[in-house]
Design an enzyme around this catalytic site. Structure first.
Site, short mmCIF file in Angstrom:
data_model
loop_
_atom_site.label_atom_id
_atom_site.label_comp_id
_atom_site.label_asym_id
_atom_site.label_seq_id
_atom_site.Cartn_x
_atom_site.Cartn_y
_atom_site.Cartn_z
N HIS A 66 0.85 -1.19 0.00
CA HIS A 66 0.00 0.00 0.00
C HIS A 66 0.88 1.24 0.00
O HIS A 66 1.94 1.23 0.64
CB HIS A 66 -0.92 0.02 1.23
CG HIS A 66 -2.07 0.94 1.07
ND1 HIS A 66 -1.98 2.28 1.38
CD2 HIS A 66 -3.33 0.75 0.58
CE1 HIS A 66 -3.14 2.85 1.11
NE2 HIS A 66 -3.96 1.95 0.61
N ASP A 88 -7.93 -5.38 0.00
CA ASP A 88 -8.45 -6.21 -1.08
C ASP A 88 -8.04 -7.67 -1.00
O ASP A 88 -8.54 -8.49 -1.76
CB ASP A 88 -8.00 -5.63 -2.43
CG ASP A 88 -8.77 -4.37 -2.76
OD1 ASP A 88 -9.95 -4.31 -2.40
OD2 ASP A 88 -8.18 -3.46 -3.36
N1 CMC Z 1 4.26 -7.60 -4.83
C1 CMC Z 1 5.61 -7.56 -5.01
N2 CMC Z 1 6.34 -6.44 -4.86
C2 CMC Z 1 5.70 -5.32 -4.53
C3 CMC Z 1 4.30 -5.28 -4.33
C4 CMC Z 1 3.57 -6.48 -4.48
N3 CMC Z 1 2.24 -6.50 -4.31
N4 CMC Z 1 3.91 -4.02 -4.00
C5 CMC Z 1 5.03 -3.29 -4.00
N5 CMC Z 1 6.11 -4.05 -4.32
C6 CMC Z 1 7.51 -3.62 -4.37
C7 CMC Z 1 7.74 -2.77 -5.60
O1 CMC Z 1 8.15 -3.54 -6.71
C8 CMC Z 1 8.83 -1.83 -5.11
O2 CMC Z 1 10.05 -2.52 -5.17
P1 CMC Z 1 11.44 -1.74 -5.46
O3 CMC Z 1 11.65 -0.86 -4.28
O4 CMC Z 1 12.45 -2.83 -5.57
O5 CMC Z 1 11.23 -0.97 -6.73
C9 CMC Z 1 8.49 -1.61 -3.66
O6 CMC Z 1 7.74 -2.77 -3.25
C10 CMC Z 1 7.63 -0.37 -3.41
O7 CMC Z 1 6.47 -0.46 -4.20
P2 CMC Z 1 5.86 0.71 -5.08
O8 CMC Z 1 5.22 0.14 -6.31
O9 CMC Z 1 6.87 1.79 -5.30
O10 CMC Z 1 4.74 1.23 -4.12
P3 CMC Z 1 3.54 2.15 -4.52
O11 CMC Z 1 3.21 2.90 -3.31
O12 CMC Z 1 3.84 2.92 -5.75
O13 CMC Z 1 2.38 1.10 -4.90
C11 CMC Z 1 0.60 -0.43 -4.67
C12 CMC Z 1 1.43 0.67 -4.00
C13 CMC Z 1 -0.62 -0.74 -3.81
C14 CMC Z 1 0.09 0.07 -6.04
C15 CMC Z 1 1.49 -1.68 -4.86
O14 CMC Z 1 1.91 -2.16 -3.60
C16 CMC Z 1 0.78 -2.78 -5.65
O15 CMC Z 1 0.79 -2.75 -6.89
N6 CMC Z 1 0.13 -3.76 -4.93
C17 CMC Z 1 -0.64 -4.80 -5.61
C18 CMC Z 1 -1.98 -4.22 -6.05
C19 CMC Z 1 -2.93 -4.01 -4.89
O16 CMC Z 1 -3.10 -4.87 -4.03
N7 CMC Z 1 -3.62 -2.84 -4.88
C20 CMC Z 1 -4.64 -2.50 -3.88
C21 CMC Z 1 -4.25 -1.35 -3.00
S1 CMC Z 1 -5.30 -1.17 -1.56
C22 CMC Z 1 -6.85 -0.75 -2.18
C23 CMC Z 1 -6.89 0.49 -2.97
O17 CMC Z 1 -6.18 1.47 -2.69
O18 CMC Z 1 -7.70 0.55 -3.89
#
Ligand code: CMC
Length: 432
Positions: free
Chosen positions: A308, A367
């Site tokens: 998140h 989720d």
């Molecule tokens: N699985 C594997 N690696 C992950 C994941 C994951 N679900 N989420 C983040 N990471 C890694 C990402 O690759 C990054 O690694 P690095 O530092 O090596 O580049 C690090 O963790 C930080 O992640 P980020 O993508 O920079 O974080 P963000 O804040 O931009 O994204 C997120 C947050 C929710 C979009 C992301 O964690 C994700 O895509 N999760 C899976 C989708 C999901 O469950 N979404 C629902 C969110 S909650 C409900 C809502 O808000 O609607």
């Protein structure tokens, strides 16, 4: 402004730039950079807005480090235990918990606005039956502005109020109509003697040929899920509603924009993506393979329902939903027959012990478990994000209303760092 000051050094001139900060009631203060460009000729750069507050708000507070979520100051755990979705709608919209009389009046008004203009139902015939319900719902909500002209003067508080009640009341009816269209079944009209979630279940699952009784456990579970999803401060879809609304567009179009933003798998589409992922994993023996894929930078696969932007300790909504999963599955007599839930529990345990997920503070989010509950209630996967949209509509409405009344609000217009070609002369096609 607070008495704290904040300074930046201009590396070209060595000059120290004093910037004022404003305190928040809870959470970080904000540095006021509104004059930075006019006085210093630089923009701030923050792709994804991870360090940018776009407004002052009184509605929802999140502390991502501590795993805290509060609506109007009330912790989500207390609301989940003691309140109802309709009461939470009132709280989010009007700022205070209602008196008994206020709640009755509000609830009655929502019940009175549930029916759709009959023309809307004909719109659905323009969609193929296999259209994704989110596409239908965002399209139909946008079309509402073509009907309800008495609520599009956003400067009129009476218009804003009727709009708010109307959209909160009608979004379940629209969602159910989209579902029925996908099943090629007749639309089911709302029954206004039923409560919000019972009515939704009735419109989803009853058919004209049979009698249908709402299962109170299903209605209770839905009510709780809706409380947890009702608002989440300036997330992607809410920011979209605010940005679209900041141009002065009619509120139905702004909400439709929010529905479109919610659809993506990184946001509200994750609940559907979680079930797809669990089905793909299929068996606990495959978990380690998928965890390895999620950790591989070369592989686009991510553990859906994990991570998140704001919560870096735990998502309090996930904790509540996880518990409710046990309760709902047990009460519906399905606990022993839910391999996906077992798989989810095991996947969670493995990921939580893995150094990659620990170091990056990746925990199950709201989720991860919500889809399992929806599935147990008989809601198909393609409708999961629609359920999220129904619940979040009140959050979008409350945030939109706050924005319209905020004297500081202006049309949203971010700037950019241009890194394209410098100026060059046009070459006639024969010379290229
Ligand atoms: N699985 C594997 N690696 C992950 C994941 C994951 N679900 N989420 C983040 N990471 C890694 C990402 O690759 C990054 O690694 P690095 O530092 O090596 O580049 C690090 O963790 C930080 O992640 P980020 O993508 O920079 O974080 P963000 O804040 O931009 O994204 C997120 C947050 C929710 C979009 C992301 O964690 C994700 O895509 N999760 C899976 C989708 C999901 O469950 N979404 C629902 C969110 S909650 C409900 C809502 O808000 O609607």
């Amino acid at each position: 402004m607070s008495d704290k000051s904040f300074s930046l050094i201009n590396h070209k001139s060595g000059e120290q730039l004093g910037l004022e900060t404003s305190d928040a009631v809870l959470g970080p203060s904000v540095v006021d950079i509104t004059k930075l460009y006019s006085e210093q000729g630089v923009f701030t750069y923050d792709p994804g807005f991870g360090a940018t507050a776009c407004c002052s708000s009184t509605i929802t507070y999140i502390d991502g480090e501590q795993g805290v979520l509060m609506y109007r100051g009330y912790p989500i755990e207390q609301l989940a235990e003691k309140s109802s979705y309709t009461e939470v709608c009132y709280l989010l919209m009007y700022g205070e918990l209602p008196s008994k009389q206020e709640l009755e009046t509000f609830d009655q008004s929502i019940r009175n606005h549930t029916m759709l203009n009959e023309s809307f139902l004909r719109f659905f015939n323009g969609f193929d039956h296999d259209a994704h319900p989110m596409a239908m719902v965002s399209g139909i909500v946008a079309c509402m502005s073509a009907f309800y002209h008495d609520t599009t003067d956003i400067q009129e508080s009476a218009h804003r109020d009727v709009f708010a009640h109307r959209i909160i009341a009608k979004i379940p009816t629209i969602a159910a109509a989209a579902y029925k269209h996908s099943l090629k079944q007749p639309f089911v009209y709302p029954q206004n003697q039923l409560g919000y979630c019972s009515n939704l279940l009735h419109m989803f699952f009853s058919v004209p040929t049979e009698s249908y009784e709402v299962d109170p456990i299903a209605a209770e579970a839905l009510d709780l899920l809706f409380i947890l999803h009702a608002d989440h401060e300036q997330n992607c879809s809410t920011s979209t509603v605010r940005l679209a609304g900041s141009s002065g567009t009619n509120p139905y179009s702004a909400i439709s924009a929010g529905i479109s933003a919610l659809w993506g798998p990184a946001h509200g589409g994750a609940n559907e993506a979680v079930i797809n992922m669990l089905e793909e994993v299929g068996d606990p023996k495959n978990i380690s393979k998928y965890v390895a894929k999620a950790k591989d930078r070369e592989d686009p696969f991510r553990l859906m329902g994990f991570g998140h932007r704001v919560y870096k300790n735990h998502d309090p909504r996930a904790t509540i939903i996880r518990e409710m999963c046990h309760r709902v599955l047990e009460k519906l007599g399905q606990e022993k027959d839910t391999p996906l839930f077992e798989l989810a529990l095991e996947l969670e345990q493995i990921a939580l012990k893995d150094s990659y997920f620990i170091e990056k503070n990746l925990y199950p989010n709201v989720d991860f478990y919500s889809g399992i509950i929806y599935q147990a209630l008989g809601v198909p996967k393609s409708m999961f994000t629609v359920m999220f949209a129904i619940a979040r509509t009140v959050g979008w409405v409350a945030q939109w209303r706050e924005m319209v009344r905020d004297p500081e609000s202006r049309i949203g217009r971010p700037r950019q760092r241009y890194i394209g070609p410098g100026q060059r002369d046009y070459l006639p096609i024969a010379d290229r």
